[in-house]
Each structure stands twice: as C-alpha cells, then as structure tokens.
Design a protein around this motif. Structure first.
Motif, mmCIF file in Angstrom:
data_model
loop_
_atom_site.group_PDB
_atom_site.id
_atom_site.type_symbol
_atom_site.label_atom_id
_atom_site.label_comp_id
_atom_site.label_asym_id
_atom_site.label_seq_id
_atom_site.Cartn_x
_atom_site.Cartn_y
_atom_site.Cartn_z
ATOM 1 N N LYS A 46 4.772 29.872 -27.579
ATOM 2 C CA LYS A 46 5.930 29.102 -28.011
ATOM 3 C C LYS A 46 5.568 27.640 -27.809
ATOM 4 N N LEU A 47 4.856 27.091 -28.796
ATOM 5 C CA LEU A 47 4.297 25.751 -28.613
ATOM 6 C C LEU A 47 5.381 24.686 -28.570
ATOM 7 N N GLY A 48 6.453 24.893 -29.329
ATOM 8 C CA GLY A 48 7.540 23.925 -29.327
ATOM 9 C C GLY A 48 8.177 23.811 -27.956
ATOM 10 N N GLN A 49 8.478 24.959 -27.360
ATOM 11 C CA GLN A 49 9.098 24.944 -26.031
ATOM 12 C C GLN A 49 8.147 24.365 -24.992
ATOM 13 N N ALA A 50 6.875 24.722 -25.107
ATOM 14 C CA ALA A 50 5.890 24.179 -24.170
ATOM 15 C C ALA A 50 5.878 22.650 -24.276
ATOM 16 N N SER A 51 5.905 22.136 -25.511
ATOM 17 C CA SER A 51 5.856 20.687 -25.681
ATOM 18 C C SER A 51 7.134 20.019 -25.196
ATOM 19 N N ALA A 52 8.269 20.693 -25.380
ATOM 20 C CA ALA A 52 9.516 20.139 -24.857
ATOM 21 C C ALA A 52 9.432 20.015 -23.339
ATOM 22 N N ALA A 53 8.916 21.052 -22.687
ATOM 23 C CA ALA A 53 8.750 20.992 -21.231
ATOM 24 C C ALA A 53 7.766 19.895 -20.854
ATOM 25 N N ALA A 54 6.723 19.730 -21.683
ATOM 26 C CA ALA A 54 5.735 18.679 -21.411
ATOM 27 C C ALA A 54 6.386 17.301 -21.510
ATOM 28 N N LEU A 55 7.312 17.139 -22.457
ATOM 29 C CA LEU A 55 7.986 15.842 -22.573
ATOM 30 C C LEU A 55 8.902 15.572 -21.384
ATOM 31 N N VAL A 56 9.502 16.641 -20.838
ATOM 32 C CA VAL A 56 10.296 16.457 -19.625
ATOM 33 C C VAL A 56 9.391 15.947 -18.498
ATOM 34 N N LEU A 57 8.215 16.566 -18.382
ATOM 35 C CA LEU A 57 7.241 16.105 -17.380
ATOM 36 C C LEU A 57 6.881 14.643 -17.637
ATOM 37 N N PHE A 58 6.635 14.322 -18.906
ATOM 38 C CA PHE A 58 6.262 12.956 -19.249
ATOM 39 C C PHE A 58 7.384 11.984 -18.889
ATOM 40 N N ALA A 59 8.633 12.352 -19.187
ATOM 41 C CA ALA A 59 9.759 11.469 -18.878
ATOM 42 C C ALA A 59 9.806 11.175 -17.379
ATOM 43 N N ILE A 60 9.596 12.215 -16.573
ATOM 44 C CA ILE A 60 9.641 12.015 -15.117
ATOM 45 C C ILE A 60 8.533 11.067 -14.675
ATOM 46 N N VAL A 61 7.316 11.328 -15.182
ATOM 47 C CA VAL A 61 6.191 10.484 -14.785
ATOM 48 C C VAL A 61 6.393 9.048 -15.277
ATOM 49 N N LEU A 62 6.969 8.911 -16.474
ATOM 50 C CA LEU A 62 7.207 7.577 -17.033
ATOM 51 C C LEU A 62 8.183 6.790 -16.159
ATOM 52 N N THR A 109 0.835 -1.199 0.000
ATOM 53 C CA THR A 109 0.000 0.000 0.000
ATOM 54 C C THR A 109 0.871 1.252 0.000
ATOM 55 N N THR A 110 1.890 1.247 0.864
ATOM 56 C CA THR A 110 2.775 2.408 0.956
ATOM 57 C C THR A 110 3.459 2.662 -0.380
ATOM 58 N N PHE A 111 3.905 1.592 -1.001
ATOM 59 C CA PHE A 111 4.545 1.718 -2.302
ATOM 60 C C PHE A 111 3.599 2.378 -3.298
ATOM 61 N N PHE A 112 2.368 1.877 -3.338
ATOM 62 C CA PHE A 112 1.359 2.437 -4.241
ATOM 63 C C PHE A 112 1.115 3.918 -3.942
ATOM 64 N N VAL A 113 0.985 4.237 -2.653
ATOM 65 C CA VAL A 113 0.712 5.627 -2.261
ATOM 66 C C VAL A 113 1.870 6.539 -2.668
ATOM 67 N N VAL A 114 3.105 6.092 -2.461
ATOM 68 C CA VAL A 114 4.262 6.915 -2.826
ATOM 69 C C VAL A 114 4.232 7.226 -4.325
ATOM 70 N N ILE A 115 3.967 6.195 -5.126
ATOM 71 C CA ILE A 115 3.950 6.389 -6.577
ATOM 72 C C ILE A 115 2.849 7.374 -6.983
ATOM 73 N N MET A 116 1.629 7.117 -6.489
ATOM 74 C CA MET A 116 0.492 7.972 -6.856
ATOM 75 C C MET A 116 0.733 9.414 -6.427
ATOM 76 N N LEU A 117 1.221 9.565 -5.191
ATOM 77 C CA LEU A 117 1.470 10.905 -4.652
ATOM 78 C C LEU A 117 2.527 11.631 -5.469
ATOM 79 N N THR A 118 3.605 10.922 -5.807
ATOM 80 C CA THR A 118 4.685 11.581 -6.536
ATOM 81 C C THR A 118 4.187 12.037 -7.901
ATOM 82 N N ILE A 119 3.456 11.146 -8.595
ATOM 83 C CA ILE A 119 2.946 11.544 -9.903
ATOM 84 C C ILE A 119 2.032 12.755 -9.764
#
Lengths: 278, 301
Positions: B269-285, B219-229
């Motif tokens: 600046k849609l390109g930069q926004a998307s690059a930042a979004a991919l950084v977010l995605f990489a972290i969540v992944l 449960t703790t493991f699950f909570v840590v993951i969910m919370l971090t995301i």
C-alpha cells in the motif's frame, strides 16, 4: 588544607568507581560475545556463566563459514563498501570544490537543494526511491545499494566546509600561473584536504558496512546479501545456535574495529565539525 | 569586443563549475530529489506499484489515523523519544565531564565508550538479545536476582518491558556519540571562567551549575535536536530486538519507520506508506525549524 586533600581523595575514589562501572558496561558485552563464541550452545546459558573457558571451541569459527555463505556476504560487503567510499569521496570533493571556490550562476540555489535534503530523512523517501529503482531494473542489484549511498549531501557539505577554510589566494595564484581548475583541484586542494577526506572515508565506510535497511529492502537473493543482512537471516533461522551467532558477530566486527582504531581521530573531528558552532 | 570575450569567459567558467558538480548532482537529483518529490505525490494516491496511480486526496491520511497499528507506531515512537532523549543526554553529559578529567587511561575509556556507536548493530544487538534473555539464566536477569534481589524480567519478550529494553539498548549504543559532542563543548569553555568562579568561592558543584551548564547551552540544544530526530527515525534497533523470527514487530513495539516499511514492502500500500512517511517528515521538519530558530537566538546572544 587537610580537608581539601581528603576532598580530593574522595573525588578521585568516586571518579575511579565510575570508571570501573563504565568499563564494565562497555566491555562486558564484547567479552561475553567473544567467550560465548567459543562455547557449545548448551554451555552458554548456565549458572554461573563461565568467563574462563578451559576448552575453547574454535570449531564455531570454522563451522560458521559453511553453515552460511559468510565468505560471500563478506565479499559483497567489502565490494560495496570500497566502491561506495571511493565514489562518495570523488564526487563529493569534486562538487564541493565548485561550491567553495568557483563563481557561477545558480550556485546558491543548488547548494540550498543539498542542504534542504539533509533535513529530509532517507526513511521519508525510501519507498518512492525503491519503486523508481525497481522500474529501472535495479531491484536486487548491488548497483542500487551503490547509488543509494554514493551521492550523499552530507559528503558535499562536509568537504565544502573544509575547502572554505583554505584561502582563496592559493587558487588565485595557481590560476595566474595558468593552472586549469581541474589541476588546481587535483594538485592543490586534494592533497590539502587529507583530514576531511579521512573523516569522510571513515564515515562512509562505517555507514556502508553497517547499513541495514537499504540492503534489507533491496537485496533478496541470498548470494547478493551483505554481512548485516546475512547474519540477521541466520539469527532468524537458527536462533538457538548461540555460539555460531556470536562467532559471526565477532567476525563482522573485526574490520570496523580495525578501521575505527586506525582513523578514530578523524571520526571525532567529523562529529564535531557539525556540532560546534563557529 | 571586450564584453563579448568577458561573457564567453564567464560562460566557460560556469561550464567548468558545472562539470565539477555534475557527477554528484546528477546522482543526487535523480535518486534523491526525484524520490522526495514523488513521495509527496504518492501520499495522495492509491498505488500498488504496478497498476496505474489513482489520485484519492487525503484518504490515505484519514485511513492511517484510524489504523490501530499506525497509532501504536506513532505512540511508541513518541514514548521511545521521550525516554531516550533525556536519559541519553544526561548520561552523555556525565560521561563527557568524567572523561574530561585528567585521569589515566582517558583515551582508552573514550574509545570504549564510543565504539558501540560504530559497531554493527546486528552484532551488538545479537549480544544484548542474549544478555537480555527472558529466562533466569540471562546475564542481566542473574544480575537482577543476585545483586539487586528483584524478580527477573521478560525484557523484549513481554509487551510491558519491550520498550524499556529498546531504550536501554539505544542509550548504551549511542551515548558515546553525544559524549564526543559534549567533550568538544566542554573544551570550548574558557578556563578563565572557572578561575573567576573559584575566586568567588564557588565549589565544584557551583562551578558546574553556574559555569558549565550555561556555557553548554548551545551544545545541549544541538544534542536535543539531533537526538530527537534520530529517535523518530528508529527502525533497525526495534527490528533486531523486537522482531520475531519472521521479522514482524507487534503492536507493543512497532515504530513509525517500521510501519512505513510494512505498509510498503509487505502490504504494497504505497500511498498509505507515503502518507505515514509525510507524517514522519512533518515531525522532523518541525524539530528542524525549532533548531533554526534556536540557532538564531544563540547567534544573537
């Protein structure tokens, strides 16, 4: 023996002290909200704070409707919430039935596509999604918000989990009786899945009602805004109208409170479906 | 003959199945899958949404990593997560244990603890903004002055305490949700284990240490993951508590999603926004992959 009962007493005292602290922490903000909503602005930040107000100022609850188009915001929010919830329930349960009870080519791949996108936060693709919708002419429309919320992978996932638990033999028997798949879905599965439907309903309701970033990005015309965005704009413009802000906040919480109290147990069931391994 | 009719039946079955999936899947494919693919393309282009897209390789990534605001956003989001995750987890576990006792009014306490999670953010953030008023008249500053005899704080109005304010608020708002998950975990622990521990002479603390905590590990493991995301996706709380009247969040509180929002919808600046979004995605992944791996380990146990 005596030390054991003293221990128990101490334990109980600690528990009740903690409970009182907890109640304070959880309730004081809401009590403050209600009391402040019945005050004049100048009476809100006085020392000491007046918890009991001998002359409640009900006028705040009348003024707020004319100060901002609160009724319009509320109507928009209700409309969006109802449409999204209905669409979400229909399309999710429909798709989930096929994933759980029908054999067909590409089933696993399609389901995998759903699961994979649950792991992609909406914030990652909100920008291209907006651009795409804008090119379709959907910027600043309610339809965009509906599309945004109505086809979630979460709904399909939740309903499929539930349908998996219903024995296949039930569907088989109905098929032998000559029922079509649509009939089996409508007359057997749907009535059986009331708990899961309730869970999905309350989740979708609360999410749509409280959604902030979606309407913030999409809705620019004032008369199309939802309660959340409308109230936020009001707070930005009239940050010193404390009484009115609190009155609007109280009003916006009432529907959520009612739905939450009525359907609370399904909410808890929904959270634990995803959480407990099994 | 037979095989042909069988084939036809199979095809008919498949068509029926597709008809069930179509309404949801079409909406999902067009408005979710499509944009996800587009996000990956856009991150490598320069685009303002109107003029033609220009492919520019990794330039967006190099320019966001040299952008002060992006680096602050990344740092603030990480700091926010580092403080929010352990404290929310500890409070949620404590509350679950407390509200798993056989006490009067248990349902009531569970309800009031959980309610902030479903309450509209705008409404509860508006109250806390007023409770956290930087002047001495604020309720919380009054508490600091009169009960704890300390100096009043400026809370969200000062760059030193704005993150603290955001962390405290999000713990308050979300702890009920994780408490519910922990309650389910606690109820899954067999009574026998406690009885066996009690027979071995374990007191309350030992029981907690040697039965409850190890049993709650998944449960703790699950909570840590969910919370971090969920911490990495934070936006609205920051916008409500730290956004000025024009909605602009300054460097002391900017977070990743706010940066994406700002680059896209304020600066186009849609390109930069998307690059930042991919950084977010990489972290969540990465966090999600850790979860998959962890779940396999628990399944093997």
């Amino acid at each position: 023996m005596r030390s054991q009962s003293t221990n128990k007493l101490i334990k109980n005292i600690i528990i009740y002290i903690l409970l009182i602290l907890l109640a304070f922490l959880m309730l004081v903000p809401f009590v403050w909200m209600v009391t402040a909503s019945l005050k004049m602005n100048k009476d809100i930040f006085v020392i000491p704070y007046q918890w009991l107000n001998p002359e409640p100022r009900w006028l705040n609850y009348i003024d707020i409707w004319t100060k901002i188009p609160l009724a319009k915001y509320a109507l928009n929010t209700v409309k969006l919430t109802i449409i999204v919830t209905i669409l979400q329930i229909l399309t999710s349960s429909f798709a989930a039935y096929a994933f759980a009870k029908l054999q067909f080519k590409g089933r696993n791949i399609l389901f995998l596509a759903y699961i994979a996108t649950i792991a992609v936060p909406w914030q990652v693709y909100m920008v291209p999604q907006f651009i795409f919708m804008r090119n379709l002419g959907l910027a600043d429309t309610h339809l965009a918000i509906i599309i945004l919320q109505a086809f979630s992978a979460f709904g399909v996932f939740l309903m499929r989990q539930f349908y998996e638990g219903i024995p296949d033999s039930l569907c088989e028997a109905a098929r032998i009786d000559g029922m079509s798949e649509y009939k089996i879905y409508a007359q057997i599965m749907l009535p059986l899945s009331k708990p899961a439907l309730s869970t999905l309903t309350i989740f979708t309701f609360v999410n749509t009602w409280n959604d902030f970033l979606g309407p913030l990005i999409y809705l620019t015309t004032d008369s199309k805004k939802t309660l959340q965005i409308g109230i936020k704009m009001f707070i930005s413009q009239y940050s010193a109208e404390y009484g009115l802000i609190m009155a609007a906040s109280v009003l916006s919480l009432i529907p959520v409170l009612i739905v939450f109290i009525a359907l609370q147990k399904y909410f808890v069931a929904g959270i634990t479906t995803g959480a407990v391994k099994g | 003959m037979n095989t042909i009719s069988q084939k036809r039946r199979k095809r008919k079955q498949a068509l029926i199945a597709y008809s069930f999936i179509a309404p949801n899947f079409l909406g999902f494919a067009v408005f979710t899958l499509g944009p996800i693919i587009l996000a990956f393309i856009m991150a490598f282009t320069e685009w303002d949404g109107n003029n033609p897209m220009q492919f520019i390789g990794f330039s967006n990534f190099t320019s966001i990593f040299s952008d002060d605001r992006f680096m602050s956003a990344l740092k603030n989001t990480i700091v926010y997560s580092i403080f929010t995750v352990p404290f929310t987890l500890a409070v949620a576990l404590g509350l679950a244990i407390l509200l798993n006792q056989k006490i009067r009014g248990r349902t009531f306490f569970r309800t009031v603890t959980f309610f902030p999670y479903v309450a509209s953010l705008v409404a509860v953030a508006a109250v806390w903004n007023m409770l956290f008023t930087p002047s001495e008249e604020g309720l919380i500053n009054q508490l600091l002055i009169n009960v704890f005899h300390t100096e009043p704080l400026k809370w969200a109005a000062s760059p030193n305490t704005v993150m603290l304010t955001i962390v405290l608020f999000s713990i308050w708002k979300n702890m009920g949700y994780y408490m519910v998950i922990y309650l389910a975990g606690l109820q899954g622990i067999s009574e026998d284990l406690y009885e066996a521990a009690a027979l071995d002479g374990a007191g309350s603390f030992e029981q907690f240490r040697y039965v409850t905590l190890p049993q709650l590990k998944p449960t703790t493991f699950f909570v840590v993951i969910m919370l971090t995301i969920s911490c990495f996706k934070i936006y609205d709380i920051v916008y409500m508590l730290a956004g000025g009247s024009n909605g602009v969040v300054n460097k002391s509180a900017i977070v990743l999603v706010y940066y994406i929002y700002e680059e896209a919808f304020r600066n186009w600046k849609l390109g930069q926004a998307s690059a930042a979004a991919l950084v977010l995605f990489a972290i969540v992944l990465i966090i999600t992959l850790i979860q998959f791996k962890g779940e396999k380990n628990y399944a093997n146990d």
